[in-house]
Design an enzyme around this catalytic site. Sequence first.
Site, PDB file in Angstrom:
ATOM      1  N   GLN A 161     -12.762 -54.410 118.781  1.00 53.63           N
ATOM      2  CA  GLN A 161     -13.173 -53.046 119.121  1.00 53.63           C
ATOM      3  C   GLN A 161     -11.995 -52.085 118.945  1.00 53.63           C
ATOM      4  O   GLN A 161     -10.917 -52.304 119.503  1.00 53.63           O
ATOM      5  CB  GLN A 161     -13.702 -53.008 120.560  1.00 53.63           C
ATOM      6  CG  GLN A 161     -14.248 -51.660 120.978  1.00 53.63           C
ATOM      7  CD  GLN A 161     -15.460 -51.212 120.150  1.00 53.63           C
ATOM      8  OE1 GLN A 161     -16.336 -52.002 119.840  1.00 53.63           O
ATOM      9  NE2 GLN A 161     -15.491 -49.942 119.765  1.00 53.63           N
TER      10      GLN A 161
ATOM     11  N   ASP B 248     -17.403 -56.350 110.809  1.00 47.81           N
ATOM     12  CA  ASP B 248     -17.162 -54.918 110.650  1.00 47.81           C
ATOM     13  C   ASP B 248     -16.855 -54.558 109.197  1.00 47.81           C
ATOM     14  O   ASP B 248     -16.811 -53.379 108.847  1.00 47.81           O
ATOM     15  CB  ASP B 248     -15.975 -54.476 111.530  1.00 47.81           C
ATOM     16  CG  ASP B 248     -16.441 -54.010 112.905  1.00 47.81           C
ATOM     17  OD1 ASP B 248     -17.579 -53.505 112.994  1.00 47.81           O
ATOM     18  OD2 ASP B 248     -15.663 -54.143 113.865  1.00 47.81           O
TER      19      ASP B 248
ATOM     20  N   LYS C 216     -23.451 -53.614 122.173  1.00 46.61           N
ATOM     21  CA  LYS C 216     -23.588 -54.589 121.079  1.00 46.61           C
ATOM     22  C   LYS C 216     -23.992 -55.950 121.647  1.00 46.61           C
ATOM     23  O   LYS C 216     -24.889 -56.624 121.127  1.00 46.61           O
ATOM     24  CB  LYS C 216     -22.275 -54.705 120.298  1.00 46.61           C
ATOM     25  CG  LYS C 216     -21.977 -53.468 119.449  1.00 46.61           C
ATOM     26  CD  LYS C 216     -20.535 -53.444 118.951  1.00 46.61           C
ATOM     27  CE  LYS C 216     -20.172 -52.085 118.384  1.00 46.61           C
ATOM     28  NZ  LYS C 216     -18.752 -51.927 118.072  1.00 46.61           N
TER      29      LYS C 216
END
Length: 308
Positions: free
Chosen positions: A99, A122, A55
Amino acid sequence: MSGDDRKLDGAARAAEIRDEVAAQVAELARQGVVPRLDAILVGDDPASEVYVASKARTLATLGMLSETHRLPENTPQAALEDLVDRLNADSDVDGILVQLPLPGNLNTSAILHGVDPAKDVDGFHPENVGLLLNGHPRLVPCTPAGIMEMLRREGVEIKGRRAVVVGRSDIVGKPMAVLLLHAHATVTICHSRTRDLAAVTREAEILVAAAGVRSLIGPEHVAEGTVVVDVGMHRVTDRETVERLYPGNEKKMAAFEKRGSVLAGDVDYTRVAPIAGKITPVPGGVGPLTIAMVAANTVAAAQQRRDL
Ligand code: NAP
């Protein structure tokens, strides 16, 4: 139809999304804004390391800033919450990505609920989940958002069709089902307690497999002509399994010889592809779309926060 005509080319669609994001980043730069994503990585799970690095690399290529905060496995909940608070308060930070999975001692939902919804790239915060559910999406979870972008760009008709999503996680299955519903599909969600999975999935015209079980979906689960999207990602490290999954596939064997492993999905690609109308490969399907959407969501967060 040849194998290539059947392929839903997630990697190519992801490249298009990245190009569009790069153009948006250039436009923001002219206004003096460089979007920035801060990722939090707790512990040393190798797969999470790879995802976060990938990412960060993608964002850098697109002209954005990114920072990775690495914390040890035994980080206390309060320390992680403090970091999230600091990033929430830092006006230079546009996006925050925690994460997953977090180590078992940490309360994941408490952490995710602590992220400023405006920076929640997210799309996991309940405010963003609620906005998605009632049809006013702001930041949408990256994997299902990427799949919808791919289906749209590949010209897959969704309206009025029967869609089946295998998996009901907050990250993939549920938001996927909601997005398909909003696109006017008739949606069924399956999970580990579903009776006779194959009977349900055979009804699908669009089938999304997100169960996290390698090769769960075989030819008996798929009707002729179904559009199959494989979200699963499994590293296969033993030769016998690779040979069984991809008999006679020289490319896969060469990849295995080179790296000592190959990636496989929740769909038994070799046996399902001849039946499917269209199908995503693993790798090169959903994975690149997810990463492209992290970049797209970071730009969206940067724009929304500044009313641009
Ligand atoms: P998850 O949280 O483990 O959820 C799995 C879901 O599948 C659960 O709802 C579970 O049902 C259901 N399930 C498990 N076994 C099943 C079975 N035998 N039959 C029917 N349903 C079953 O996983 P996730 O986070 O959604 O991820 C799913 C997969 O996608 C994983 O392989 C993950 O690595 C991959 N993934 C890939 C990307 C990408 O970018 N390519 C992104 C995210 C995730 P219950 O609810 O009843 O337990």
